[in-house]
Scaffold this motif. Structure first.
Motif: not given
Length: 174
Positions: A116-119, A124-134, A160-168
Motif C-alpha cells: 500500500v502506497y500512501t502519499p 498527519d492528514s485528515k483528508d480523504e484520498y482516492p484509491v487506485l488498485y494496481l 509533486e509536478k501536479g500531474l497526479a492527485e495525492p492518492m492511496i
C-alpha cells in the motif's frame, strides 16, 4: 552504455536487454584481463532491464545493486538519464511510503500480502484520498509494482509536478 563482467573461465557471455527485440542479444568480448565487455548504441532516456547470459545461464549484474523481480524473473535495472526517465528516478521531492500489509483471504482461506502506497503527508492528514488498485499481469505478484513498476518513485514525482492527485495505491497479489 558499456557493460562489463569479470569471468576468467566463461566460454561465452552476452547481454539480453529490454531495449532489444525478442530473443536478441549483444555479444560480449573477453579481454586478456578476464573482463568481458560490450557497448550498445545510444539508448533513449528511459528505464530498461537486462541480464548477462554466462555460458547459457542468465545472471544479474553483480556490480549493479538495482535489481527487480517480476514473479520468478529477475533482472538488473538500467535507467538512462534524461527528461523521459525523470519519473522513474528518486528525485528531491517529498516521498510517500510503501507498507506491506498481511490480511486474511476468506476466499482462498489463507493469509495474503499487499503493498500500500500512501502519499507524502498522509499520516498527519485528515483528508480523504482516492484509491487506485494496481493489479499485476500473469507471472507477477504484489511486489512487482513497487520494484519493476517503481510505483513510489512515479507517484511521488507525478504528485509533486501536479500531474497526479495525492492518492492511496493498493497493490494486491491478485
Amino acid at each position: 552504455v558499456i557493460f562489463r563482467l569479470y569471468s576468467e573461465n566463461a566460454r561465452s557471455v552476452v547481454v539480453s536487454g529490454s531495449w532489444m527485440g525478442m530473443g536478441e542479444t549483444l555479444e560480449m568480448n573477453k579481454g586478456s584481463d578476464g573482463i568481458w565487455s560490450a557497448s550498445t548504441q545510444a539508448l533513449e532516456p528511459s528505464m530498461y532491464h537486462y541480464n548477462f547470459v554466462l555460458d547459457g545461464v542468465s545472471i544479474l549484474d553483480p556490480r549493479n545493486p538495482k535489481a527487480m523481480r517480476d514473479g520468478t524473473r529477475y533482472a538488473s535495472t538500467l535507467i538512462v538519464p534524461g527528461e523521459a526517465s525523470e519519473v522513474f528516478q528518486v528525485n528531491d521531492v517529498p516521498h510517500g511510503s510503501i507498507s506491506k500489509v498481511w490480511y486474511d483471504s476468506p476466499t482462498l482461506n489463507l493469509k495474503r500480502r499487499m503493498y500500500v502506497y500512501t502519499p507524502p503527508g498522509y499520516e498527519d492528514s485528515k483528508d480523504e484520498y482516492p484509491v487506485l488498485y494496481l493489479l499485476h499481469g500473469g507471472g507477477g505478484d504484489e511486489d512487482a509494482w513497487s520494484t519493476l513498476g517503481r510505483t513510489r518513485q512515479i507517484l511521488d514525482n507525478l504528485i509533486e509536478k501536479g500531474l497526479a492527485e495525492p492518492m492511496i495505491c493498493v497493490m494486491p497479489n491478485s
